[in-house]
Design an enzyme around this catalytic site. Structure first.
Site, PDB file in Angstrom:
ATOM      1  CD1 TRP A 172      -2.997   1.354   0.823  1.00 18.51           C
ATOM      2  CD2 TRP A 172      -1.457   2.442   2.155  1.00 18.51           C
ATOM      3  NE1 TRP A 172      -3.429   2.609   1.189  1.00 18.51           N
ATOM      4  CE2 TRP A 172      -2.444   3.382   1.781  1.00 18.51           C
ATOM      5  CE3 TRP A 172      -0.363   2.833   2.918  1.00 18.51           C
ATOM      6  CZ2 TRP A 172      -2.549   4.681   2.566  1.00 18.51           C
ATOM      7  CZ3 TRP A 172      -0.273   3.934   3.580  1.00 18.51           C
ATOM      8  CH2 TRP A 172      -1.434   4.972   3.211  1.00 18.51           C
ATOM      9  CG  HIS A 173       3.462   2.525   3.324  1.00 19.85           C
ATOM     10  ND1 HIS A 173       2.676   1.480   4.078  1.00 19.85           N
ATOM     11  CD2 HIS A 173       3.350   3.556   4.145  1.00 19.85           C
ATOM     12  CE1 HIS A 173       2.083   1.989   5.286  1.00 19.85           C
ATOM     13  NE2 HIS A 173       2.699   3.304   5.285  1.00 19.85           N
TER      14      HIS A 173
END
Length: 493
Positions: free
Chosen positions: A314-315
């Site tokens: 996600w990052h």
């Protein structure tokens, strides 16, 4: 348009504040806030604002379909289509280039690598739109029949770009009816000023130290470790400062967002750290991934690894983020299986006649070791987080592989020059501000008791907060006018 920008601070925000509060009806206020929120996003993303509005429209439609459908199979179908459409957009803009490059490398092919400029904040607003549809499917939230209200929820500018991730069910009632009073607005202004100071005073100067330490061609062990320490502090004050400003701005317009940070750098384990750092993201993955997979009831270790693989991914679309997520997946599974029981075990469990002094020293030793361990893995973890190129080489520097020595005069001079910053950042990363606030409240209460005048304590508190907010904003304004612009770190995610 970042919050730490003079255009936002002295142009956008005052005009919005004035127009918002001169509107007599809540419907007009919602319209003003929605228009300015869309303008806020379009200021930096003039094209992708239509993408965001389109996603909101699609999820609004899916929510209506789920609400009108009684068949469980069809309800699940609408949910799956909503989630796939949101994740599809996220993958297309954020991960397509990374996936094609990985396929080319693994299979030794030459597929054309196509990538697009990633819309700012897409990781945040796609999660929010998905949370709305999922909560409607679960029955945790009512179907929002008004598209403008749902658009306001997603586009609301305080939390649009970098969170905190605000779930629909948490502010569902606030979209229709919000109580705004001078005390809430005053608290919001103070909270915003504190967040601005974190960004401008601490985070940006830590970033300068990171750049100076990591720009050296000849790496030293001490220089790389101090660079990792300063980057950890920069990331904390940058992101927690943004969250403070977002929460403060929300209060100015009657919204109450949940906290996103709770002094994570005082944690005694990785488990505790992630209960205190970016709490809205952790809560999202817990409620929408970990628990549906089975949580603690079924194959807990697998569920933890899945969650942390997704958290790393996600990052960012880079292997260092995936490795960073798996790094914490390993740590958290290890802590749950062996570490925490060991750290919590008292010395007298196996020595019933243990003297009290030894028991006390044992407790202190475990407390110190657990905090040192947590700080060490946090700094190493964020070093992995930082280096999206030459990761192994840069991690090797931390243990002396490929370095020119333990330290050098330049690295030492950079650290000495920023020694005041390091001390201030370490102090402010501890909960000294709440302690100081409680001490002042007691002092004001004592003053009220001595004078016998009701409301003295409250008045003193309001005056102090107002003066402090004005002073913080004034000093930050001077610093922003004299320095180059520095974007928030989480804008890239």
């Amino acid at each position: 348009m970042p919050f730490s920008d003079l255009i936002f601070l002295y142009g956008f925000l005052p005009i919005l504040f004035l127009l918002y509060y001169i509107c007599p009806k809540s419907g007009w206020r919602r319209g003003v806030l929605t228009f300015f929120s869309l303008f806020f996003y379009a200021f930096g993303e003039p094209v992708y604002v239509f993408l965001m509005v389109g996603l909101v429209a699609a999820d609004w439609g899916f929510g209506l379909l789920i609400g009108r459908t009684e068949s469980r199979t069809r309800r699940k179908l609408w949910l799956v289509l909503a989630v796939v459409s949101n994740l599809g957009v996220l993958v297309f803009y954020k991960y397509l280039g990374f996936l094609l490059t990985t396929v080319n490398t693994v299979f030794n092919v030459t597929l054309p690598v196509v990538s697009f400029v990633m819309p700012i904040g897409i990781s945040f607003f796609t999660f929010q739109t998905m949370s709305y549809v999922i909560d409607v499917y679960r029955g945790d939230a009512e179907v929002q029949k008004s598209f403008p209200r749902l658009l306001l929820y997603v586009s609301l500018f305080p939390q649009l770009i970098a969170g905190p991730i605000v779930r629909y069910k948490d502010i569902e009632d606030q979209l229709d009816d919000r109580t705004v009073d001078p005390v809430l607005v005053s608290d919001g202004i103070f909270r915003f000023a504190v967040g601005l100071a974190k960004k401008v005073w601490i985070a940006d100067h830590c970033g300068e130290a990171v750049t100076m330490l990591y720009s050296l061609q000849e790496a030293t062990v001490a220089g790389r470790w101090m660079g990792a320490v300063f980057y950890t502090l920069q990331l904390y004050f940058d992101f927690s400062g943004y969250s403070d400003m977002a929460i403060g701005l929300g209060k100015m317009f009657g919204f109450r967002f949940f906290e996103n940070f709770n002094y994570p750098l005082i944690s005694a384990s990785a488990t505790e750290f992630w209960r205190r750092w970016h709490m809205s993201l952790g809560t999202f993955f817990r409620d929408y991934v970990y628990i549906p997979l089975g949580g603690n009831r079924h194959d807990q270790m697998r569920n933890i690894f899945v969650v942390w693989f997704l958290t790393g991914l996600w990052h960012g679309a880079s292997w260092n983020f995936i490795l960073w997520g798996l790094f914490y997946g390993v740590l958290l599974t290890w802590e749950k299986s062996s570490f925490l029981p060991f750290m919590q075990r008292r010395l007298d469990d196996n020595w019933p006649e243990c003297p009290p002094v030894l028991m006390y020293l044992s407790g202190c030793g475990k407390w110190v070791l657990s905090h040192v361990y947590t700080l060490l893995i946090t700094v190493v973890g964020f070093a992995v987080f930082y280096f999206d190129h030459d990761l192994l080489k840069n991690l090797g520097y931390l243990i002396g592989i490929g370095t020119t020595g333990l330290s050098d005069m330049y690295a030492a001079s950079v650290v000495f020059e920023h020694l005041w910053l390091l001390a201030a950042a370490c102090l402010l990363a501890c909960p000294v501000a709440p302690l100081a606030g409680r001490w002042l409240q007691k002092a004001f209460a004592g003053l009220e008791e001595k004078t016998g005048r009701e409301g003295v304590a409250y008045g003193c508190e309001r005056v102090c907060k107002t003066i402090a907010a004005a002073a913080l904003v004034a000093v930050c304004t001077v610093m922003m006018a004299g320095n180059t612009y520095s974007a928030f770190l989480y804008f890239r995610f």
